[in-house]
Write an enzyme that holds these catalytic residues in place. Structure first.
Site, short mmCIF file in Angstrom:
data_model
loop_
_atom_site.label_atom_id
_atom_site.label_comp_id
_atom_site.label_asym_id
_atom_site.label_seq_id
_atom_site.Cartn_x
_atom_site.Cartn_y
_atom_site.Cartn_z
N ASP A 92 -88.69 -39.76 -3.33
CA ASP A 92 -89.74 -40.73 -3.05
C ASP A 92 -90.94 -40.00 -2.47
O ASP A 92 -90.78 -39.02 -1.73
CB ASP A 92 -89.25 -41.76 -2.03
CG ASP A 92 -88.28 -42.77 -2.60
OD1 ASP A 92 -87.81 -42.56 -3.74
OD2 ASP A 92 -87.99 -43.76 -1.91
N HIS A 149 -83.15 -35.19 -4.89
CA HIS A 149 -82.15 -35.31 -5.95
C HIS A 149 -82.52 -34.46 -7.17
O HIS A 149 -83.65 -34.00 -7.29
CB HIS A 149 -82.00 -36.78 -6.35
CG HIS A 149 -81.43 -37.64 -5.27
ND1 HIS A 149 -80.17 -38.20 -5.34
CD2 HIS A 149 -81.95 -38.05 -4.08
CE1 HIS A 149 -79.93 -38.91 -4.25
NE2 HIS A 149 -81.00 -38.83 -3.47
N SER A 254 -91.31 -33.13 4.41
CA SER A 254 -92.57 -32.51 4.04
C SER A 254 -92.83 -32.67 2.56
O SER A 254 -93.24 -33.73 2.10
CB SER A 254 -92.57 -31.04 4.45
OG SER A 254 -93.72 -30.39 4.00
#
Length: 297
Positions: A92, A149, A254
């Protein structure tokens, strides 16, 4: 440039990056309810964190702030796009830059780029498979899900820990700090995939307490030298991760930089490019089926 921005940038060069990050890491690992509950509650309010997606929805049920920050999501919260051969978004966040690796340089912001070889720890042989390839830089904001992921199924070839500074990562530092992502501490993970070589580079920043991978756990600094671990040697059992599987996480996060080799994939030309993205969305398709993305500006 506004004075407050100048002051912030000056503080970035003067601050004891690693000391600040170690102290914040200890606070974030604190399990005292009166401390961790206050930190978590303030964080949820300030960043409007959506806890309805979390596997454990009660933010105060987590044992520490770091446990809350690296929270797991419900199994159906991030469905994986099923386009054949597609590479998925690994996290995300927001795509800050995306495009081609040009003459061994990766675009950072207007007037700034950084070296591919430098990003991967200074080894030209390690960087060679990505020359002329593609890159995407994904920034994870504080409110985002902070696990990373696999864009494609892959077999781990090498993990490289590169020590460095811990400048804050945001639009201002990207525009102002030369070679930001090749100066900050980072962990580069290199995989073999159906589309050739792939690298996921997890870049640290100010107050990023640590980076973890699912196969090695906490990746800790080793003095000031680059440390490489090969996983394709005969003495080690192969590590294979499925598409969409978790490969690592940030404790106070980050940036993730994704690298692919040349002529294998092209970025999908979607409204989300250079904007918000979610893990599991299609990021790139095989070169024969995708539309090439325009040059970075």
């Amino acid at each position: 440039m506004p004075f407050k921005d100048q002051l912030f940038l000056a503080s970035q060069y003067l601050a004891p990056h690693h000391l600040v990050s170690r102290l914040m890491g200890r606070v974030a690992d604190c399990r005292a309810p009166e401390i961790k509950n206050r930190m978590i509650a303030r964080f949820v309010r300030r960043y409007n964190v959506d806890m309805s997606e979390a596997l454990v929805e009660d933010p105060l049920a987590y044992a520490s702030f770091n446990d809350f920050f690296t929270r797991a999501l419900k199994p159906d919260a991030r469905p994986l796009d099923d386009e054949p051969g597609a590479a998925l978004c690994p996290a995300d966040g927001a795509i800050s830059q995306i495009g081609a690796i040009d003459n061994g340089r990766i675009f950072q912001a207007k007037g700034h780029s950084f070296g591919l070889t430098d990003l991967l720890g200074g080894d030209a042989e390690r960087a060679a498979p990505f020359a002329g390839g593609q890159f995407a830089t994904i920034y994870l904001s504080p409110r985002d899900y902070h696990r990373v992921h696999m864009p494609l199924a892959g077999t781990l070839r090498e993990m490289v820990h590169v020590p460095g500074r811990l400048f804050s990562v945001n639009p201002l530092t990207a525009r102002s700090v030369p070679e930001l992502f090749a100066r900050n501490e980072r962990v580069a993970c290199l995989f073999d995939t159906e589309h050739g070589p792939m690298a996921l580079v997890l870049v640290g920043a100010m107050i990023v307490a640590s980076i973890e991978t699912v196969w090695a756990g906490l990746v800790t600094p080793h003095k000031r030298q680059v440390r490489s671990v090969r996983y394709d040697a005969a003495a080690r059992a192969p590590i294979h991760l499925d598409k969409g599987a978790e490969m690592g996480r940030f404790k106070l996060g980050s940036t993730v930089i994704v690298l692919f080799g040349p002529k294998r994939l092209r970025w999908l030309d979607l409204p989300s490019v250079r904007g918000p993205v979610r893990m599991g969305e299609t990021l790139a398709l095989p070169a024969s089926t995708a539309i090439s993305f325009p040059e970075s500006e």
